[in-house]
Design an enzyme around this catalytic site. Sequence first.
Site, mmCIF file in Angstrom:
data_model
loop_
_atom_site.group_PDB
_atom_site.id
_atom_site.type_symbol
_atom_site.label_atom_id
_atom_site.label_comp_id
_atom_site.label_asym_id
_atom_site.label_seq_id
_atom_site.Cartn_x
_atom_site.Cartn_y
_atom_site.Cartn_z
ATOM 1 N N SER A 16 0.837 -1.210 0.000
ATOM 2 C CA SER A 16 0.000 0.000 0.000
ATOM 3 C C SER A 16 0.872 1.260 0.000
ATOM 4 O O SER A 16 0.493 2.287 -0.573
ATOM 5 C CB SER A 16 -0.970 -0.005 1.182
ATOM 6 O OG SER A 16 -0.278 0.070 2.405
ATOM 7 N N LEU A 100 18.906 -5.708 6.311
ATOM 8 C CA LEU A 100 19.938 -5.591 5.276
ATOM 9 C C LEU A 100 21.293 -5.382 5.937
ATOM 10 O O LEU A 100 21.424 -4.566 6.849
ATOM 11 C CB LEU A 100 19.610 -4.415 4.353
ATOM 12 C CG LEU A 100 18.384 -4.623 3.473
ATOM 13 C CD1 LEU A 100 17.987 -3.318 2.807
ATOM 14 C CD2 LEU A 100 18.647 -5.698 2.423
ATOM 15 N N HIS A 116 9.060 3.205 9.126
ATOM 16 C CA HIS A 116 8.840 2.380 10.322
ATOM 17 C C HIS A 116 7.551 2.841 11.002
ATOM 18 O O HIS A 116 7.391 4.031 11.281
ATOM 19 C CB HIS A 116 10.027 2.512 11.275
ATOM 20 C CG HIS A 116 9.886 1.660 12.502
ATOM 21 N ND1 HIS A 116 9.740 0.284 12.432
ATOM 22 C CD2 HIS A 116 9.857 1.973 13.811
ATOM 23 C CE1 HIS A 116 9.626 -0.192 13.657
ATOM 24 N NE2 HIS A 116 9.693 0.798 14.523
HETATM 25 C C1 GRF Z 1 4.026 -0.669 6.835
HETATM 26 O O1 GRF Z 1 3.268 -0.487 7.993
HETATM 27 C C2 GRF Z 1 5.471 -0.349 7.090
HETATM 28 O O2 GRF Z 1 5.653 0.689 7.993
HETATM 29 C C3 GRF Z 1 5.963 -1.644 7.673
HETATM 30 O O3 GRF Z 1 5.323 -2.637 6.902
HETATM 31 C C4 GRF Z 1 4.066 -2.137 6.436
HETATM 32 C C5 GRF Z 1 4.008 -2.345 4.954
HETATM 33 O O4 GRF Z 1 2.729 -2.123 4.432
HETATM 34 N N1 GRF Z 1 7.402 -1.693 7.695
HETATM 35 P P1 GRF Z 1 2.501 -2.108 2.850
HETATM 36 O O5 GRF Z 1 3.130 -3.383 2.279
HETATM 37 O O6 GRF Z 1 3.145 -0.882 2.296
HETATM 38 O O7 GRF Z 1 1.013 -2.104 2.669
#
Ligand code: GRF
Length: 201
Positions: A16, A100, A116
Amino acid sequence: MPEPARLVILVSGGGSNLQAILDACERGELPARVVAVISNRGSAFALERARRADVPAIHFPFAPFRHLPNARRVYDAALAELTAGFQPDLVVLAGWMRLLSMAFLERFPNRVVNLHPAQPGAFPGTHAIERAYEAFRRGEISETGVMVHLVPDKGVDDGPVLAWEPVPIYPDDSLADLEARVHQVEHRLLPATLRRLIVKA
Ligand code: GRF
């Protein structure tokens, strides 16, 4: 007009946030182009989002590397080589779920941006939203947040903070309510922060 910045996005899940970046580029709000999306998981819906946007979508699994000596380093070096081939101005970790190592990070100094879903310094690692929700239920915190930061050579959820925003938690929130609120902030904060980085560069 300067060339749009080249972005390589690393993903592991639904994508997303990738979508928020693609949409911001499409609307002309982000002077950038997503030149590749790379996932360690073949089933990540993020890859489908990339294909729908006509962006190269690459599945790059760890499994074939697993039994090699220094597997993690070798995988990270190969991932860096693949990423570097797209000549990114920035590499964006948008829901990338693998740590990583230097073997990757040293190829892109000050050019790897991570998202994050918590406040700076809080809940590093996975399941940050869930852990914040539980901490709220125990009365330990009154709010959570979202942060965007540069990834230094040694860690994923620390490094210079580029932007962060608090996200409120309400007593009758379900975990799903909180997740939705955090994602809403992410989808705004990540493209806006990338824009600031790119326009300033
Ligand atoms: C997000 O909440 C991001 O902060 C975390 O993983 C989630 C990924 O969501 N590290 P998406 O795949 O972008 O929907």
